[in-house]
Every structure is written in structure tokens, then in C-alpha cells.
Design a protein around this motif. Structure first.
Motif, PDB file in Angstrom:
ATOM      1  N   ARG A  45      33.249 129.729 -27.839  1.00 35.19           N
ATOM      2  CA  ARG A  45      34.606 129.546 -26.605  1.00 35.19           C
ATOM      3  C   ARG A  45      35.283 131.213 -27.044  1.00 35.19           C
ATOM      4  O   ARG A  45      34.126 131.616 -27.838  1.00 35.19           O
ATOM      5  N   ASP A  61      40.796 123.291 -32.515  1.00 34.35           N
ATOM      6  CA  ASP A  61      39.724 122.190 -32.238  1.00 34.35           C
ATOM      7  C   ASP A  61      39.564 121.161 -32.358  1.00 34.35           C
ATOM      8  O   ASP A  61      39.406 120.372 -31.211  1.00 34.35           O
ATOM      9  N   HIS A  62      40.969 120.454 -31.918  1.00 33.64           N
ATOM     10  CA  HIS A  62      41.679 119.374 -31.457  1.00 33.64           C
ATOM     11  C   HIS A  62      42.967 119.042 -30.971  1.00 33.64           C
ATOM     12  O   HIS A  62      43.971 118.763 -31.632  1.00 33.64           O
ATOM     13  N   PRO A  63      43.321 119.857 -30.178  1.00 29.92           N
ATOM     14  CA  PRO A  63      44.573 119.540 -29.486  1.00 29.92           C
ATOM     15  C   PRO A  63      45.125 118.768 -29.164  1.00 29.92           C
ATOM     16  O   PRO A  63      45.001 117.433 -29.058  1.00 29.92           O
ATOM     17  N   PRO A  64      46.644 118.132 -29.764  1.00 25.95           N
ATOM     18  CA  PRO A  64      47.085 117.443 -29.734  1.00 25.95           C
ATOM     19  C   PRO A  64      47.290 116.928 -28.088  1.00 25.95           C
ATOM     20  O   PRO A  64      46.999 117.503 -27.354  1.00 25.95           O
ATOM     21  N   ALA A  65      47.418 115.472 -28.240  1.00 25.49           N
ATOM     22  CA  ALA A  65      47.337 115.340 -26.540  1.00 25.49           C
ATOM     23  C   ALA A  65      48.752 114.990 -25.604  1.00 25.49           C
ATOM     24  O   ALA A  65      49.077 115.437 -24.334  1.00 25.49           O
ATOM     25  N   LYS A  71      47.696 122.672 -23.415  1.00 25.75           N
ATOM     26  CA  LYS A  71      48.811 121.929 -24.796  1.00 25.75           C
ATOM     27  C   LYS A  71      48.851 122.657 -25.067  1.00 25.75           C
ATOM     28  O   LYS A  71      48.805 124.785 -25.194  1.00 25.75           O
ATOM     29  N   ALA A 131      39.567 122.554 -22.819  1.00 25.32           N
ATOM     30  CA  ALA A 131      40.961 121.904 -23.831  1.00 25.32           C
ATOM     31  C   ALA A 131      41.952 122.708 -24.566  1.00 25.32           C
ATOM     32  O   ALA A 131      41.849 123.267 -25.444  1.00 25.32           O
ATOM     33  N   ALA A 181      42.372 123.071 -37.175  1.00 22.34           N
ATOM     34  CA  ALA A 181      42.945 121.543 -36.688  1.00 22.34           C
ATOM     35  C   ALA A 181      43.120 121.925 -35.194  1.00 22.34           C
ATOM     36  O   ALA A 181      42.481 121.253 -34.558  1.00 22.34           O
ATOM     37  N   LEU A 182      44.498 122.080 -34.929  1.00 18.24           N
ATOM     38  CA  LEU A 182      45.416 122.290 -33.595  1.00 18.24           C
ATOM     39  C   LEU A 182      44.579 122.983 -32.184  1.00 18.24           C
ATOM     40  O   LEU A 182      44.059 122.514 -31.700  1.00 18.24           O
ATOM     41  N   ASP A 240      40.240 129.645 -23.871  1.00 17.41           N
ATOM     42  CA  ASP A 240      39.808 128.339 -24.490  1.00 17.41           C
ATOM     43  C   ASP A 240      41.553 128.035 -25.090  1.00 17.41           C
ATOM     44  O   ASP A 240      42.011 126.778 -25.618  1.00 17.41           O
TER      45      ASP A 240
END
Length: 265
Positions: free
Chosen positions: A3, A224-228, A176, A124, A221-222, A77
Motif C-alpha cells: 500500500r 489497517d482496518h478503518p472504522p465503518a 474514513k 479502503a 490498527a485504524l 491508501d
């Protein structure tokens, strides 16, 4: 899959720690800093990262930077907004903008808005705005640049509140926007002060500040996995409730847009 991560303030402190984290994972990292000295420091610690020199308090240089990054990286990204400097006394940039406001507010708005196309092209995308979210700052509507009465804490707190408003004003269906308050991290906060205050702040940092290495994982962590949700606010890895007036957010964006564009043209 590799990324592209863009980090402003990426040659020092938490910004460089995040740059190192992702470069060592094999991602393409673009670390932006204001000095060649910072670039040398980055190359020593994170030789895999790309260094781009830009004075982020200069709105003209920020616009040039955005154009360069958009051309070289059509897909971004994650954009990490980490550049900040505490100014004990009021300082103006060469463009006549109060330095804290230029770096902490206008630069972050220009970066997020200017890289919107590259972010929207990612799978994402996420913007991480490292700021003082949830600290109760307020906007000095009648004196945004604190010309009449400058106080360093007031300028910093206004910047933190501005971050909340910019996050609320950033309308995107895909990207996000994360407001992240790392609180007190050992990143050289003592450096702008004169003695004896410098020694006192440094001592407090040693005793109370969170180590940089400990501050990185919850932010990563945010990324790698963004909030919805389109906008979220976090404090030391825990989500916080943040009530932002959307009308105030739009009003603030309308107030700074001509300021940023005229100074950058």
C-alpha cells in the motif's frame, strides 16, 4: 499487497515511528518533512521510506506537494497528518499566517482536500489526523490567527478543535476520517522551550509520557482496518463520543478556504 502511506511530519517522533512501521512491512511510505536534516535522520532509521522535503507551514509549498504526490501516487491508501510544532511565542510564516494555524489547520485541510482523488482510488482509504480531539478547544472566530492576544496553549487548543471541524466537514462516501488523540507521547515536546522550562518539560516527558513504540499499534490498527463510520474520534486507542456541530464545521471550512487558496496561489 503493498500500500501507499503518506505521513506528514514523518521525519520525527510518532510520524517517523509510523513511517518505520509500514516501511518495514513492505509498504510504500512517503515521509514529508521540512528539513534536509530530518531527511538524513529518516534515511538512517528508515532507509526504505521515500523522503519528500516541504515546508508544511508554507501553503504554497503544500499546494506544490499535493500536486506532486497526486501525480506520483494516483492511489494513496492512508494519509497520516502528524506535522506539528508547539510555538511558545507567536510566529508568522513568510506568507503572513500565524505558524500554528498554518501548520496545524490550513496545511491539514489542504492535504486532505488535495489528495482526495488519490485516496478515493484506494480500496479502503483512511485519513488519520493526529490531534487533540476531545480536549475542549474552541475557535476564536473574531481572531483566528490570535493577533490580539497570542497564547501558545490557546493556539494549540484551537488547532485541536479545528481538527474536529475539518473531520466533520470532510464529506466522503469512501474515505474514513479518524481523529486520533495520542495524548502525551515522548516525541521531543520540550525542544521549543527555553530554559529552565525546557528541563521541566523534558523531565515530565520522561516520567509521564507514553513511549512512541507503545503509541504506534493502536494507530496502525485504524490504518489497517478503518472504522465503518465516516468520522470517528479516538483517545489512546479508545473510541470517544464527539459531538460536532455540522453547521459550525461548514462555517469553519468556508472561513479558511479563501485564506488557504489565496495564500497558495
Amino acid at each position: 499487497m503493498s500500500r501507499t502511506i503518506v505521513v506528514t511530519g514523518g521525519t520525527n517522533g510518532l510520524g517517523m515511528a509510523l513511517a518505520r512501521h509500514y516501511a518495514e512491512r513492505g509498504d510504500q511510505v512517503v515521509a514529508v518533512g521540512s528539513s534536509e536534516e530530518g531527511g538524513r535522520r529518516l534515511r538512517e532509521v528508515v532507509p526504505m521510506a521515500q523522503f519528500v522535503q516541504s515546508d508544511l507551514s508554507s501553503l504554497r509549498q503544500t499546494r506544490d506537494l499535493v500536486e506532486r504526490l497526486s501525480d506520483e501516487h494516483p492511489v494513496v491508501d492512508a494519509l497520516v497528518l502528524a506535522a506539528f510544532r508547539f510555538n511558545p511565542v507567536r510566529v508568522e510564516t513568510d506568507e503572513g499566517i500565524e505558524h500554528t494555524f498554518a501548520l496545524y489547520v490550513l496545511n491539514r485541510w489542504l492535504m486532505a482536500d488535495g489528495l482526495r482523488g488519490s485516496l478515493e482510488s484506494a480500496a479502503a482509504p483512511v485519513i488519520i489526523n493526529l490531534c487533540g480531539a476531545g480536549q475542549g478547544g474552541r475557535i476564536r472566530w473574531d481572531d483566528l490567527q490570535l493577533k490580539d492576544r497570542y497564547r501558545a496553549i490557546a493556539a494549540t487548543m484551537q488547532g485541536a478543535k479545528a481538527g474536529e471541524l475539518l473531520g466533520a466537514a470532510y464529506a466522503s462516501e469512501r474515505t474514513k476520517y479518524v481523529l486520533y488523540n495520542p495524548v502525551f507521547v515522548a516525541t521531543g515536546l520540550h525542544e521549543p522551550f527555553g530554559q529552565p522550562l525546557r528541563a521541566l518539560v523534558r523531565m515530565a516527558s520522561v516520567v509521564f509520557a507514553q513511549p512512541v513504540a507503545k503509541a504506534v499499534p493502536p494507530i496502525a490498527a485504524l490504518i489497517d482496518h478503518p472504522p465503518a463510520e465516516a468520522l470517528t474520534a479516538w483517545k489512546k486507542g479508545k473510541i470517544i463520543d464527539l459531538a460536532v456541530d455540522r453547521n459550525e464545521a461548514r462555517r469553519f471550512e468556508e472561513a479558511i478556504r479563501p485564506m488557504a487558496q489565496s495564500a497558495s496561489s
